[in-house]
Design a protein around this motif. Structure first.
Motif, PDB file in Angstrom:
ATOM      1  N   ILE A  74       0.811  -1.362  -0.037  1.00 11.86           N
ATOM      2  CA  ILE A  74       0.124  -0.155  -0.030  1.00 11.86           C
ATOM      3  C   ILE A  74       0.899   1.277   0.010  1.00 11.86           C
ATOM      4  O   ILE A  74       0.464   2.255   0.436  1.00 11.86           O
ATOM      5  CB  ILE A  74      -1.034   0.003   1.142  1.00 11.86           C
ATOM      6  CG1 ILE A  74      -0.054   0.028   2.497  1.00 11.86           C
ATOM      7  CG2 ILE A  74      -2.045  -0.937   1.223  1.00 11.86           C
ATOM      8  CD1 ILE A  74      -1.063   0.018   3.742  1.00 11.86           C
ATOM      9  N   LEU A  77      -0.825   4.519  -2.397  1.00 16.28           N
ATOM     10  CA  LEU A  77      -2.286   4.558  -2.480  1.00 16.28           C
ATOM     11  C   LEU A  77      -2.668   5.986  -2.623  1.00 16.28           C
ATOM     12  O   LEU A  77      -3.933   6.526  -3.115  1.00 16.28           O
ATOM     13  CB  LEU A  77      -3.000   4.306  -1.082  1.00 16.28           C
ATOM     14  CG  LEU A  77      -3.013   2.862  -0.720  1.00 16.28           C
ATOM     15  CD1 LEU A  77      -3.469   2.544   0.550  1.00 16.28           C
ATOM     16  CD2 LEU A  77      -4.131   2.267  -1.781  1.00 16.28           C
ATOM     17  N   TYR A  94      -2.272   1.117  -6.592  1.00 16.69           N
ATOM     18  CA  TYR A  94      -3.885   0.939  -6.379  1.00 16.69           C
ATOM     19  C   TYR A  94      -4.556  -0.497  -6.410  1.00 16.69           C
ATOM     20  O   TYR A  94      -5.413  -1.173  -5.774  1.00 16.69           O
ATOM     21  CB  TYR A  94      -4.613   2.016  -7.180  1.00 16.69           C
ATOM     22  CG  TYR A  94      -4.855   3.261  -6.644  1.00 16.69           C
ATOM     23  CD1 TYR A  94      -3.592   3.977  -6.344  1.00 16.69           C
ATOM     24  CD2 TYR A  94      -6.005   3.768  -6.410  1.00 16.69           C
ATOM     25  CE1 TYR A  94      -3.568   5.454  -5.815  1.00 16.69           C
ATOM     26  CE2 TYR A  94      -6.121   5.215  -5.862  1.00 16.69           C
ATOM     27  CZ  TYR A  94      -4.935   5.823  -5.628  1.00 16.69           C
ATOM     28  OH  TYR A  94      -5.142   7.240  -5.011  1.00 16.69           O
ATOM     29  N   THR A 125      -7.530  -0.697   9.387  1.00 17.41           N
ATOM     30  CA  THR A 125      -7.898   0.495   9.301  1.00 17.41           C
ATOM     31  C   THR A 125      -6.775   1.382   9.642  1.00 17.41           C
ATOM     32  O   THR A 125      -6.493   2.450   9.250  1.00 17.41           O
ATOM     33  CB  THR A 125      -9.117   0.792   9.961  1.00 17.41           C
ATOM     34  OG1 THR A 125     -10.436   0.051   9.246  1.00 17.41           O
ATOM     35  CG2 THR A 125      -9.775   2.234   9.780  1.00 17.41           C
ATOM     36  N   LEU A 128      -3.924   1.409   7.364  1.00 12.47           N
ATOM     37  CA  LEU A 128      -4.180   2.524   6.229  1.00 12.47           C
ATOM     38  C   LEU A 128      -4.232   3.961   6.684  1.00 12.47           C
ATOM     39  O   LEU A 128      -3.474   4.795   6.098  1.00 12.47           O
ATOM     40  CB  LEU A 128      -5.510   2.127   5.786  1.00 12.47           C
ATOM     41  CG  LEU A 128      -5.833   0.951   4.903  1.00 12.47           C
ATOM     42  CD1 LEU A 128      -7.108   0.328   4.560  1.00 12.47           C
ATOM     43  CD2 LEU A 128      -4.934   1.244   3.309  1.00 12.47           C
ATOM     44  N   LEU A 159     -11.091   8.029   4.970  1.00 14.68           N
ATOM     45  CA  LEU A 159     -10.284   7.280   3.904  1.00 14.68           C
ATOM     46  C   LEU A 159     -10.175   5.977   3.921  1.00 14.68           C
ATOM     47  O   LEU A 159     -10.595   5.049   3.455  1.00 14.68           O
ATOM     48  CB  LEU A 159      -9.183   8.086   3.151  1.00 14.68           C
ATOM     49  CG  LEU A 159      -9.511   9.541   2.464  1.00 14.68           C
ATOM     50  CD1 LEU A 159      -8.443  10.020   1.945  1.00 14.68           C
ATOM     51  CD2 LEU A 159     -10.399   9.203   1.191  1.00 14.68           C
ATOM     52  N   TYR A 163     -12.230   2.739   2.564  1.00 14.10           N
ATOM     53  CA  TYR A 163     -11.529   1.671   2.005  1.00 14.10           C
ATOM     54  C   TYR A 163     -11.649   0.303   2.577  1.00 14.10           C
ATOM     55  O   TYR A 163     -11.950  -0.759   1.648  1.00 14.10           O
ATOM     56  CB  TYR A 163      -9.803   2.095   2.068  1.00 14.10           C
ATOM     57  CG  TYR A 163      -9.036   1.107   1.173  1.00 14.10           C
ATOM     58  CD1 TYR A 163      -8.838   1.903  -0.179  1.00 14.10           C
ATOM     59  CD2 TYR A 163      -8.305   0.304   1.607  1.00 14.10           C
ATOM     60  CE1 TYR A 163      -7.931   0.788  -1.253  1.00 14.10           C
ATOM     61  CE2 TYR A 163      -7.788  -0.795   0.537  1.00 14.10           C
ATOM     62  CZ  TYR A 163      -7.295  -0.290  -0.546  1.00 14.10           C
ATOM     63  OH  TYR A 163      -6.554  -0.853  -1.573  1.00 14.10           O
ATOM     64  N   THR A 166     -15.433  -0.698   1.919  1.00 19.84           N
ATOM     65  CA  THR A 166     -15.578  -0.965   0.441  1.00 19.84           C
ATOM     66  C   THR A 166     -14.935  -2.413   0.064  1.00 19.84           C
ATOM     67  O   THR A 166     -15.638  -3.218  -0.597  1.00 19.84           O
ATOM     68  CB  THR A 166     -14.893  -0.129  -0.129  1.00 19.84           C
ATOM     69  OG1 THR A 166     -15.516   1.130  -0.189  1.00 19.84           O
ATOM     70  CG2 THR A 166     -15.186  -0.356  -1.792  1.00 19.84           C
ATOM     71  N   MET A 167     -13.876  -2.736   0.737  1.00 19.14           N
ATOM     72  CA  MET A 167     -12.963  -4.012   0.453  1.00 19.14           C
ATOM     73  C   MET A 167     -13.926  -5.211   1.283  1.00 19.14           C
ATOM     74  O   MET A 167     -14.149  -6.256   0.613  1.00 19.14           O
ATOM     75  CB  MET A 167     -11.781  -3.912   1.254  1.00 19.14           C
ATOM     76  CG  MET A 167     -11.023  -5.240   0.958  1.00 19.14           C
ATOM     77  SD  MET A 167      -9.126  -5.146   1.589  1.00 19.14           S
ATOM     78  CE  MET A 167      -8.638  -4.145   0.042  1.00 19.14           C
ATOM     79  N   PHE A 186     -12.662   2.813  -6.231  1.00 18.35           N
ATOM     80  CA  PHE A 186     -12.138   3.576  -5.268  1.00 18.35           C
ATOM     81  C   PHE A 186     -11.590   4.917  -5.340  1.00 18.35           C
ATOM     82  O   PHE A 186     -11.620   6.024  -4.706  1.00 18.35           O
ATOM     83  CB  PHE A 186     -11.127   2.692  -4.192  1.00 18.35           C
ATOM     84  CG  PHE A 186     -10.878   3.277  -2.871  1.00 18.35           C
ATOM     85  CD1 PHE A 186     -11.729   3.175  -1.734  1.00 18.35           C
ATOM     86  CD2 PHE A 186      -9.843   4.176  -2.887  1.00 18.35           C
ATOM     87  CE1 PHE A 186     -11.887   3.981  -0.780  1.00 18.35           C
ATOM     88  CE2 PHE A 186      -9.809   4.577  -1.445  1.00 18.35           C
ATOM     89  CZ  PHE A 186     -10.579   4.641  -0.312  1.00 18.35           C
ATOM     90  N   SER A 187     -10.650   4.846  -6.747  1.00 17.41           N
ATOM     91  CA  SER A 187     -10.272   6.155  -7.136  1.00 17.41           C
ATOM     92  C   SER A 187     -11.230   7.127  -7.371  1.00 17.41           C
ATOM     93  O   SER A 187     -11.062   8.296  -7.189  1.00 17.41           O
ATOM     94  CB  SER A 187      -9.173   5.900  -8.439  1.00 17.41           C
ATOM     95  OG  SER A 187      -8.482   4.861  -7.904  1.00 17.41           O
ATOM     96  N   SER A 190     -12.829   8.421  -4.149  1.00 15.30           N
ATOM     97  CA  SER A 190     -11.959   9.406  -3.146  1.00 15.30           C
ATOM     98  C   SER A 190     -11.592  10.540  -3.931  1.00 15.30           C
ATOM     99  O   SER A 190     -11.064  11.436  -3.246  1.00 15.30           O
ATOM    100  CB  SER A 190     -10.735   8.519  -2.656  1.00 15.30           C
ATOM    101  OG  SER A 190     -10.026   8.102  -4.143  1.00 15.30           O
TER     102      SER A 190
END
Length: 199
Positions: A74, A77, A94, A125, A128, A159, A163, A166-167, A186-187, A190
Motif C-alpha cells: 500500500i 495509495l 492501487y 484501518t 491504512l 478514507l 477503503y 468497501t473492501m 475507489f479512485s 476518493s
C-alpha cells in the motif's frame, strides 16, 4: 541443517494455516480448538505448542503476517500532487492490494466475511491511516508531523474506513468485481466524491 529446520517450521505453519482456513469455511472460527486443528492437520498438539502459545496466539500471528504483507503493497495509495494519472488507468499501487486480497481470498473471507473478526478490520484501518499520513508527509515535505492539521487526521480516518468498508463489502459479495475495477471505483470515489461518480 538450520535451513532444513527452517523449511520444516515453515511447512508446519503453512499446513496449520491452510487447515484452519479450510475448517473456518465450514464452522465458526471461535469453535476451532487446538485439538480440532491438529487432528485435521495430522499433527500432535505438542507440535502446535512448539510454534504457538495457544489458538489465540496462532490467530494473532496469522493476522500479523497478512498485515505485514499487505503493508508492503500500500505504498502508492495516494496520487502525487499535481498528478494527471487517469482515474480509469489507476497506478499499480492501487490495484495490487485488491489483487493480494483475491490471492488470499480464504483468509479474507474468514477474517473479513459476514462473520469475520472485527479486530482485524480495525487493525487494517489503522494500518491504512498510518499509510495515508506517511503519503501526506512525503507530499508536503516542508510540514513536520506536529504541524499536520487536525482536520487532516479526520480525512485519513474517513478514507481508511471507506477503503476497508468497501473492501469488506467486496469480500462479502464473493469478489464480484475485478481488482482493477475495485481500484478504479475507489479512485473515483476518493478523488471525485460520491456525488460525482457515474456508472
Amino acid at each position: 541443517m538450520q535451513e532444513k529446520t527452517d523449511r520444516r517450521i515453515l511447512r508446519t505453519r503453512h499446513q496449520l494455516r491452510d487447515v484452519l482456513l479450510d475448517l473456518a469455511m465450514q464452522m465458526p472460527l471461535e469453535s476451532i480448538t487446538v485439538k480440532i486443528l491438529t487432528e485435521h492437520a495430522g499433527l500432535n498438539r505438542g507440535t502446535f505448542y512448539l510454534h504457538y502459545q495457544d489458538i489465540h496466539d496462532f490467530h494473532e500471528q496469522l493476522k500479523n503476517d497478512i498485515l505485514e504483507e499487505f503493508h508492503a503493497m500500500i505504498k502508492k495509495l495516494s496520487h502525487p500532487i499535481g498528478s494527471h494519472q487517469s482515474i480509469m488507468d489507476p497506478p499499480s499501487g492501487y490495484v495490487r492490494p485488491f489483487e493480494y486480497v483475491l490471492e488470499q481470498k480464504r483468509f479474507f473471507q474468514v477474517f473479513m466475511g459476514s462473520t469475520g473478526d472485527n479486530v482485524f478490520s480495525l487493525q487494517l484501518t489503522e494500518l491504512l491511516k498510518k499509510q495515508f499520513l506517511h503519503a501526506y508527509l512525503l507530499q508536503h515535505k516542508q510540514i513536520k508531523l506536529s504541524d499536520v492539521p487536525d482536520k487532516q487526521y479526520y480525512l485519513f480516518a474517513y478514507l481508511a474506513s471507506a477503503y476497508v468498508g468497501t473492501m469488506q463489502f467486496w469480500i462479502q459479495q464473493d469478489f464480484q468485481l475485478l481488482p482493477t475495477e475495485m481500484a478504479i471505483l475507489f479512485s473515483q470515489i476518493s478523488r471525485l466524491g460520491s456525488a460525482h461518480v457515474r456508472f
